[in-house]
Design a protein around this motif. Structure first.
Motif, PDB file in Angstrom:
ATOM      1  N   UNK A   1       0.822  -1.214   0.000  1.00  0.00           N
ATOM      2  CA  UNK A   1       0.000   0.000   0.000  1.00  0.00           C
ATOM      3  C   UNK A   1       0.856   1.265   0.000  1.00  0.00           C
ATOM      4  N   UNK A   2       2.054   1.189   0.563  1.00  0.00           N
ATOM      5  CA  UNK A   2       2.953   2.343   0.457  1.00  0.00           C
ATOM      6  C   UNK A   2       3.259   2.629  -1.012  1.00  0.00           C
ATOM      7  N   UNK A   3       3.528   1.595  -1.785  1.00  0.00           N
ATOM      8  CA  UNK A   3       3.827   1.792  -3.199  1.00  0.00           C
ATOM      9  C   UNK A   3       2.600   2.242  -3.986  1.00  0.00           C
ATOM     10  N   UNK A   4       1.431   1.715  -3.647  1.00  0.00           N
ATOM     11  CA  UNK A   4       0.215   2.166  -4.326  1.00  0.00           C
ATOM     12  C   UNK A   4      -0.014   3.651  -4.057  1.00  0.00           C
ATOM     13  N   UNK A   5       0.158   4.066  -2.824  1.00  0.00           N
ATOM     14  CA  UNK A   5      -0.062   5.478  -2.506  1.00  0.00           C
ATOM     15  C   UNK A   5       0.967   6.374  -3.187  1.00  0.00           C
ATOM     16  N   UNK A   6       2.194   5.904  -3.309  1.00  0.00           N
ATOM     17  CA  UNK A   6       3.222   6.696  -3.979  1.00  0.00           C
ATOM     18  C   UNK A   6       2.979   6.808  -5.481  1.00  0.00           C
ATOM     19  N   UNK A   7       2.474   5.727  -6.087  1.00  0.00           N
ATOM     20  CA  UNK A   7       2.358   5.693  -7.546  1.00  0.00           C
ATOM     21  C   UNK A   7       0.930   5.860  -8.056  1.00  0.00           C
ATOM     22  N   UNK A   8      -0.050   5.436  -7.249  1.00  0.00           N
ATOM     23  CA  UNK A   8      -1.449   5.444  -7.713  1.00  0.00           C
ATOM     24  C   UNK A   8      -2.362   5.993  -6.627  1.00  0.00           C
TER      25      UNK A   8
END
Length: 215
Positions: A119-126
């Motif tokens: 979810x950290x990556x989703x929030x950063x990218x999407x």
């Protein structure tokens, strides 16, 4: 005539794809991972398996987000139910009810292994996809926000919102770091992150951000 695959087989393949996808997204980010790689990592031979089971990449991301959000929020609502049954909970109880459901998720497709890094990556990218998906699956989190605003009412709402944002980012970072350390361990144990003091420290850190003296 060839028999259709049974439900358990379909469920198994679907779960394997979800577990593989979440791990790849958690470790490498969203844009860097293609659907063919998800299929190969899951040990499947049909290149169209992700499309068959989930639809688009965004559909897969939404399902992975919802799986973890529902798992966390069910535990969060139960803790708030218990805390509120005795009256209006204090800030420590409110913070614990928000933090502790994020610890040791478990989950049928290994959410506890990779969900917070995912979810950290989703929030950063999407960010838009995350914001359009998770809040409606997080009524327990809305109760947390309401309690914090109640307890910090003397402060301006903008200040409380800023602290909630910082506290949320700190919580995600800490839990993701813990998740990664335990995931690297062959035993599922870690000399620091598995200790009760580390969990207490996470709660302490979130509470400290919310209650720090006004600048």
């Amino acid at each position: 005539m060839t028999a259709a695959p049974s439900s358990p087989a379909r469920g198994g393949t679907r779960d394997e794809l979800k577990r593989a996808a979440r791990r790849l997204f958690a470790e490498r980010g969203i844009a860097a991972v293609g659907m063919r790689e998800v299929v190969e990592t899951a040990g499947q031979r049909n290149a169209a398996a992700v499309h068959y089971y989930f639809g688009t990449k965004d559909d897969l991301l939404r399902e992975l987000l919802i799986d973890g959000a529902d798992l966390i929020d069910a535990r969060r609502r139960a803790l708030f139910d218990a805390a509120e049954a005795a009256g209006e909970p204090d800030l420590r109880a409110v913070v614990e009810a928000n933090v502790m459901p994020c610890i040791d998720l478990g989950g049928d497709t290994g959410e506890g292994e990779t969900y917070f890094r995912f979810i950290v990556n989703v929030q950063n990218e999407r960010r838009a996809l995350f914001s359009a998906t998770v809040p409606e699956h997080s009524p327990g989190y809305a109760r947390y926000l309401a309690h914090v605003h109640r307890l910090l009412a003397p402060l301006p709402a903008a200040t409380v919102n800023q602290r909630l944002l910082f506290a949320g980012l700190a919580l995600q970072t800490l839990v993701a770091a813990r998740e990664a350390a335990l995931d690297r361990s062959d035993t599922g144990d870690h000399h620091f992150w598995s200790r009760p003091e580390a969990l207490t420290g996470i709660v302490d850190a979130v509470e400290a951000i919310l209650t720090s003296p006004a600048g």
